[in-house]
Scaffold this active site. Structure first.
Site, PDB file in Angstrom:
ATOM      1  N   LYS A   8      13.183  -2.637 -11.692  1.00  0.00           N
ATOM      2  CA  LYS A   8      12.625  -1.030 -11.974  1.00  0.00           C
ATOM      3  C   LYS A   8      11.369  -0.775 -10.920  1.00  0.00           C
ATOM      4  CE  LYS A   8      12.933   2.247 -15.166  1.00  0.00           C
ATOM      5  NZ  LYS A   8      11.630   2.387 -15.854  1.00  0.00           N
ATOM      6  N   HIS A  58      15.481  -1.049 -22.022  1.00  0.00           N
ATOM      7  CA  HIS A  58      14.586  -0.547 -20.981  1.00  0.00           C
ATOM      8  C   HIS A  58      13.226  -0.964 -21.112  1.00  0.00           C
ATOM      9  CE1 HIS A  58      11.844   2.649 -19.020  1.00  0.00           C
ATOM     10  NE2 HIS A  58      12.810   3.086 -18.295  1.00  0.00           N
ATOM     11  N   ASP A  59      12.623  -1.600 -20.178  1.00  0.00           N
ATOM     12  CA  ASP A  59      11.469  -1.996 -19.871  1.00  0.00           C
ATOM     13  C   ASP A  59      10.600  -2.817 -21.046  1.00  0.00           C
ATOM     14  OD1 ASP A  59      11.575  -0.850 -17.392  1.00  0.00           O
ATOM     15  OD2 ASP A  59       9.968   0.463 -17.526  1.00  0.00           O
TER      16      ASP A  59
END
Length: 290
Positions: A121, A34-35
């Site tokens: 995202k 994630h990110d």
């Protein structure tokens, strides 16, 4: 409010007891990184040992997931976002990554590989405005391993969103990082008591090392679909996999994964009948089927 300058801290080693006792299953799981973009890692000091340690742990988890046939998915915010696209994020965080689009790339050491999926995202949850849920449903997977930054924002919201979509989230306690220890601790406690299960990275690593999963036809198909581009028509188990876009590098990666599980096949073996049904027949003949 912008993201503040961040300092290293001691990663929490304890959290509230998990309310659920789910069993992580490689045939059901997807790994979400994630990110982990340079822009977000930049808020720690340059060449941060804290960030390097996180990257090292996540890279090890990713390698084991690939060996187990677990698809790997990334989220990454686009480097250029209009005010309309950011909407309320502007009010909360300002222009964000759009000020530094050159820092959009995933941080060195975790760069996606050709068979990984990178999702755009847009909001805290990785499920918002993305095909993640649909992709997991197509693969027949309903468990999500979550690692990355930041624990109490996107990682936590993704775990909650997964839970509300009947997907079991597993948050990596030492595979996430946050603004500070208090925020990190809050995220772990919330997931453990409200929407998922908190696990350590070593639990994922040991999953592969202590008991490699028996190969099933469904797992083989899911692994193949994770390597292929989005198909325009239903998957045909008798269709040539090379025509679907599978390449020799991906085939060699599969052979390496199977060899780690004790299944010895060669590139020549697979090239004779490059279809799902053909490969499954070979796997059964060589005693690699569940």
């Amino acid at each position: 409010m912008a993201i503040p300058a961040l300092q290293p801290y001691q990663t929490p080693s304890e959290w509230a007891p998990n309310k659920v006792k789910w069993t992580l299953d490689p045939a059901r799981a997807v790994l979400l990184i994630h990110d982990m973009q340079a822009y977000f890692a930049d808020f720690w000091e340059a060449d941060s040992a804290f960030v390097s340690a996180l990257v090292e742990r996540l890279a090890a988890v990713r390698a084991q997931c690939k060996a187990l046939g677990i698809p790997v998915v990334y989220t990454a915010q686009p480097g250029v976002q209009s005010d309309a696209e950011r909407a309320l994020l502007n009010d909360m965080w300002g222009p964000g990554i759009t000020q530094h689009p050159e820092r959009q790339a995933i941080i060195a050491g975790l760069a996606p590989e050709p068979d990984d999926t990178v999702l755009v995202k847009w909001r805290y949850s990785a499920f918002q405005r993305s095909p993640l849920e649909h992709m997991m449903a197509e693969l027949g997977r309903d468990q999500l391993i979550i690692g990355g930054i930041y624990a109490h924002i996107g990682c936590l919201m993704t775990a909650c969103d997964a839970f509300m979509r009947d997907i079991q989230p597993f948050l990596l306690a030492d595979g996430v990082a946050d603004f500070n220890q208090a925020d990190h601790q809050m995220a772990l406690n919330y997931v453990a008591t409200r929407c998922g299960q908190v696990v350590r990275c070593v639990e994922v690593l040991n999953l592969g090392r202590t008991a490699a999963p028996a190969l099933t036809r469904a797992a083989l198909q899911a692994r193949l679909l994770s390597l292929l581009d989005e198909l325009d028509e239903p998957f045909d188990p008798d269709e040539n996999l090379l025509d679907y876009g599978l390449d020799s590098i991906q085939v060699m990666a599969l052979l390496s994964e199977w060899r780690a599980q004790g299944l010895e096949l060669s590139f020549t073996d697979l090239a004779k009948t490059p279809t799902l049904n053909g490969w499954w027949s070979l796997i059964e003949q060589h005693g690699g089927a569940a």
